[in-house]
Design an enzyme around this catalytic site. Sequence first.
Site, PDB file in Angstrom:
ATOM      1  N   HIS A 477       0.780  -1.247  -0.050  1.00  0.00           N
ATOM      2  CA  HIS A 477       0.011   0.116   0.064  1.00  0.00           C
ATOM      3  C   HIS A 477       0.989   1.186   0.122  1.00  0.00           C
ATOM      4  O   HIS A 477       0.768   2.095  -0.858  1.00  0.00           O
ATOM      5  CB  HIS A 477      -0.880   0.031   1.042  1.00  0.00           C
ATOM      6  CG  HIS A 477      -1.706   1.178   1.285  1.00  0.00           C
ATOM      7  ND1 HIS A 477      -3.160   1.068   0.974  1.00  0.00           N
ATOM      8  CD2 HIS A 477      -1.732   2.389   1.675  1.00  0.00           C
ATOM      9  CE1 HIS A 477      -3.669   2.296   1.211  1.00  0.00           C
ATOM     10  NE2 HIS A 477      -2.795   3.243   1.586  1.00  0.00           N
ATOM     11  N   GLU A 478       1.823   1.378   0.854  1.00  0.00           N
ATOM     12  CA  GLU A 478       2.663   2.445   1.300  1.00  0.00           C
ATOM     13  C   GLU A 478       3.645   2.645   0.153  1.00  0.00           C
ATOM     14  O   GLU A 478       3.676   3.668  -0.673  1.00  0.00           O
ATOM     15  CB  GLU A 478       3.388   2.776   2.401  1.00  0.00           C
ATOM     16  CG  GLU A 478       2.556   2.548   3.664  1.00  0.00           C
ATOM     17  CD  GLU A 478       1.323   3.679   3.684  1.00  0.00           C
ATOM     18  OE1 GLU A 478       1.576   4.903   3.063  1.00  0.00           O
ATOM     19  OE2 GLU A 478       0.532   3.417   4.203  1.00  0.00           O
ATOM     20  N   HIS A 481       1.903   4.376  -2.839  1.00  0.00           N
ATOM     21  CA  HIS A 481       1.869   5.785  -2.790  1.00  0.00           C
ATOM     22  C   HIS A 481       3.350   6.365  -3.210  1.00  0.00           C
ATOM     23  O   HIS A 481       3.213   7.481  -4.019  1.00  0.00           O
ATOM     24  CB  HIS A 481       1.732   6.282  -1.173  1.00  0.00           C
ATOM     25  CG  HIS A 481       0.234   6.322  -0.704  1.00  0.00           C
ATOM     26  ND1 HIS A 481      -0.639   6.969  -1.389  1.00  0.00           N
ATOM     27  CD2 HIS A 481      -0.402   5.666   0.307  1.00  0.00           C
ATOM     28  CE1 HIS A 481      -1.746   6.692  -0.800  1.00  0.00           C
ATOM     29  NE2 HIS A 481      -1.578   5.797   0.365  1.00  0.00           N
TER      30      HIS A 481
END
Length: 686
Positions: A477-478, A481
């Site tokens: 997820h990170e 980003h």
Amino acid sequence: MNNITNAQNPFFGQYQTPHETVPFDRIKTEHYEPAILEGIKQQNAEIDAIIQNPEKATFSNTIETFEASGDLLDRVVAVFGNMLSAETNDDLQELAQKIMPLLSEHSNNITLNEKLFARVKEVYNQKESLQLTQEQSKLLENAYNSFVRHGANLEGEAREEYRRLTNELSKLTLDFSENNLKETNRYQMLLTKKESLAGLPDIIVEAAAETAKSEDKEGWAFTLHAPSYVPFMTYADNRDLRQRLYMAYNTKCTHDNEFNNIEIVKKIANTRMKIAQLLGYKDYAEYMLVKRMAENSESVYKLLNQLLEAYTPTAQQEYKEVQELARQEQGDDFVVMPWDWSYYSNKLKDKKFNINEEMLRPYFELEQVKKGVFGLAEKLYGITFRKNTEIPVYHKDVEAFEVFDKDGKFLAVLYTDFHPRLGKRSGAWMTSYKDQWIDQQTGENSRPHVSVVMNFTKPTENKPALLTFNEVETFLHEFGHSLHGMFANSTYKSLSGTNVYWDFVELPSQIMENFAIEKDFLNTFARHYQTGEILPDELIKRLVDASNFNIAYACLRQLSFGLLDMAWYTRNVPFEGDVKAYEQEAWKKTQILPIVQEACMSTQFSHIFAGGYAAGYYSYKWAEVLDADAFSLFKQKKIFNQEVADSFRKNILSKGGTEHPMTLYKRFRGQEPTIDALLIRNGIKK
């Protein structure tokens, strides 16, 4: 004397480091304040030069010059703000109490500067005849709207009231955040009897022993940090201890001490409401949503209620199944409470699918997971990562990587920071130390420096860092980003990378999570840390089969946070009531488990009270609808399909905020999304 100070302060002048990265090894707490004060002074001088320019206001001498102003200040504040989250201490927090009001005041001095706004407005009024590029038009529109949304059209007393309220809000959010961190760090459950550890995996027991030992204590210490708290709630057989730890976590910042956030919650909600109303909006949500894909509260509630209706029957069935299993063990009158949910859910998952986090953990050794995640980016986009120990870092746990594009050109710097510590707030996030932009004079593409920060299971004396499957998903997820930041390719830094509508920013991160259960991805890295055995196909099949386990309960939990957020920020009269009662009323439709009256989320809900998610928490579900729809294209064409990956990079990851997100999305996907792909993926709809 000042020159000597400046010469010794690493923030002044050019950084003599690889890629001009932040010289963390030279920065001391005393360097921040003079650098910030000098940064404010320099930007004030740059703004005075714009105002005093005798020439007619143009896009170049006003909008672009304003965009380029404040370089020193931006650089220092990026480091200072990030350190407050990732590596703070008492001195830094004390300094923040002094600095944050100064920064708020400086920001107000800019947006409430009538002469500067007059020039911006002059250019804005000519926008139809200026023949600007798409990016230039967007920059102009954003600049003008930013002034208006920050009080430029206010007059007299209203201007002063805006200034007062924003300064107050800056201090309140800082207090909220500090209280939350301190309250989290000060709690510890020290166990001294071996039988209290029944059910806990060896790796968790070992970590708890090391935590105790590090403080010269006998026994096993459990904390409110995720790698300690989550496994305890999942595996500990002792119900009383689970309840004790649950209550400690879920009553954070509600106690009668200096870390209480109850009044701060009220003040933040009321202050934001007053700011919005001062600017002509009925409530804070209306003010925020104008600049989101959702556009208004009605659209947010429509999505939340659609999902609530779709998932509630399944969530109730999920609770019933967990309750039945618990009653088989504990008797017919046993009621599953919130501190029982993870424990019995895990047992049910194990029973139904013969799989749990501890079964998978040996296959997710952190170094291997890193190779897998970096390798995924290499497969999709052709980029490569090279660790560079010459790049300074702010803590020994942090690593720095140079990232190179498929043509071999330098693309970005990526910092990784994986483990919890006292100076780091909980959760996981991606942040930036330097945005990307293109120099207007030289044409040089100035590349970004981004960071992913997490709180993963630490290595112990006997074992390397072995992640849970959930932690692998968080990493993906990170990292999604960070790709958004690293692939940035805009002319202006305020439009680059993750500077997009808030309910679009989660799309790249949530797209990456989808890969976590893909066999072709798992086979690239998931190997047993002792034997080297690849993650067996049978375990992968069970992982996939279990991927929707309790999915509806998880969805309702997210919806509860979205509804709580909207309840606080759709208010149009000041709140003076009971925070806990208000919270329970706001999300009651989503509650499947019995209510615990003393528990309170609002007092520790940093996302909406001290982060960027006020009137925006719904964006996780909004982006999930997009990511389910978008990932169906990856699935359709095979997950490593170059054409799909190239299109995603070109249309989503590189564009920043230059165009409306739905325009970008439709260009990638060829259609508007519906919630159907999400419902089908989650098994809610056939």
